[in-house]
Design a protein around this motif. Structure first.
Motif, PDB file in Angstrom:
ATOM      1  N   MET A   1       0.842  -1.183   0.000  1.00  0.00           N
ATOM      2  CA  MET A   1       0.000   0.000   0.000  1.00  0.00           C
ATOM      3  C   MET A   1       0.879   1.236   0.000  1.00  0.00           C
ATOM      4  N   ASN A   2       0.554   2.178  -0.828  1.00  0.00           N
ATOM      5  CA  ASN A   2       1.293   3.414  -0.946  1.00  0.00           C
ATOM      6  C   ASN A   2       0.836   4.358   0.154  1.00  0.00           C
ATOM      7  N   SER A   3       1.702   4.696   1.080  1.00  0.00           N
ATOM      8  CA  SER A   3       1.351   5.570   2.190  1.00  0.00           C
ATOM      9  C   SER A   3       1.623   7.012   1.790  1.00  0.00           C
ATOM     10  N   LEU A   4       0.562   7.801   1.642  1.00  0.00           N
ATOM     11  CA  LEU A   4       0.688   9.189   1.234  1.00  0.00           C
ATOM     12  C   LEU A   4       0.185  10.086   2.344  1.00  0.00           C
ATOM     13  N   LEU A  84     -13.512  -0.674   2.616  1.00  0.00           N
ATOM     14  CA  LEU A  84     -13.864  -1.480   1.438  1.00  0.00           C
ATOM     15  C   LEU A  84     -12.794  -1.402   0.355  1.00  0.00           C
ATOM     16  N   ILE A  85     -12.323  -0.198   0.068  1.00  0.00           N
ATOM     17  CA  ILE A  85     -11.315  -0.034  -0.981  1.00  0.00           C
ATOM     18  C   ILE A  85     -10.004  -0.681  -0.548  1.00  0.00           C
ATOM     19  N   GLU A  86      -9.617  -0.475   0.683  1.00  0.00           N
ATOM     20  CA  GLU A  86      -8.368  -1.073   1.176  1.00  0.00           C
ATOM     21  C   GLU A  86      -8.418  -2.600   1.075  1.00  0.00           C
ATOM     22  N   ASP A  90      -6.078  -5.902  -2.160  1.00  0.00           N
ATOM     23  CA  ASP A  90      -5.417  -7.208  -2.148  1.00  0.00           C
ATOM     24  C   ASP A  90      -5.475  -7.865  -3.525  1.00  0.00           C
ATOM     25  N   GLN A  91      -6.378  -7.397  -4.375  1.00  0.00           N
ATOM     26  CA  GLN A  91      -6.500  -7.910  -5.742  1.00  0.00           C
ATOM     27  C   GLN A  91      -5.501  -7.149  -6.615  1.00  0.00           C
ATOM     28  N   PRO A  92      -4.516  -7.855  -7.197  1.00  0.00           N
ATOM     29  CA  PRO A  92      -3.447  -7.171  -7.937  1.00  0.00           C
ATOM     30  C   PRO A  92      -3.911  -6.225  -9.034  1.00  0.00           C
ATOM     31  N   VAL A  93      -4.904  -6.607  -9.808  1.00  0.00           N
ATOM     32  CA  VAL A  93      -5.361  -5.747 -10.905  1.00  0.00           C
ATOM     33  C   VAL A  93      -6.005  -4.477 -10.352  1.00  0.00           C
ATOM     34  N   PHE A  94      -6.815  -4.628  -9.325  1.00  0.00           N
ATOM     35  CA  PHE A  94      -7.445  -3.461  -8.707  1.00  0.00           C
ATOM     36  C   PHE A  94      -6.390  -2.558  -8.080  1.00  0.00           C
ATOM     37  N   ASP A  95      -5.434  -3.146  -7.386  1.00  0.00           N
ATOM     38  CA  ASP A  95      -4.374  -2.365  -6.759  1.00  0.00           C
ATOM     39  C   ASP A  95      -3.588  -1.580  -7.807  1.00  0.00           C
ATOM     40  N   LEU A  96      -3.312  -2.207  -8.942  1.00  0.00           N
ATOM     41  CA  LEU A  96      -2.596  -1.530 -10.025  1.00  0.00           C
ATOM     42  C   LEU A  96      -3.393  -0.331 -10.541  1.00  0.00           C
TER      43      LEU A  96
END
Length: 122
Positions: A1-4, A84-86, A90-96
């Motif tokens: 997860m990208n922490s911004l 929900l989004i977080e 965990d799904q690679p395509v969604f995360d991308l």
């Protein structure tokens, strides 16, 4: 997860940040502008709103209350959306896809001087 993390912004910048995210999400999902602020809407619009709230909170560092005000929702609704989004990240395509939106928003925000991501905290 990208922490911004972003610095605290004035209310006008908060609203501008939320509108920028809203436009990006609507564009990415093929929805008309303003669709995310119109009632509950069908599942697709609700999901897009959840994604926009998540990106506004995570990317611009707005509090759940600030994000809720921008999207005319309660902070608990924003919290639910973020969970929900977080979970879906965990799904690679969604995360991308989310990472691509985050990156695009970061570049736009820097250009517009809205502040997004680690650079904004400096």
């Amino acid at each position: 997860m990208n922490s911004l993390v972003a610095k605290r912004q004035d209310p006008a910048s908060c609203a501008a940040s939320a509108r920028l995210v809203e436009a990006a999400v609507c564009g990415a999902m093929g929805l008309p502008g303003g669709a995310l602020r119109a009632g509950r809407g069908p599942h697709r619009i609700a999901f897009a709103r959840q994604l926009a709230m998540y990106l506004t909170h995570v990317g611009f560092g707005l509090t759940l209350t600030e994000v809720g005000a921008c999207f005319e929702r309660d902070r608990t609704t924003v919290r639910h959306a973020c969970v929900l989004i977080e979970d879906r990240r965990d799904q690679p395509v969604f995360d991308l896809a989310v990472t691509a939106l985050e990156t695009g928003l970061a570049h736009l925000a820097v250009g517009l001087q809205l502040g997004f991501g680690p650079e904004a905290a400096r």
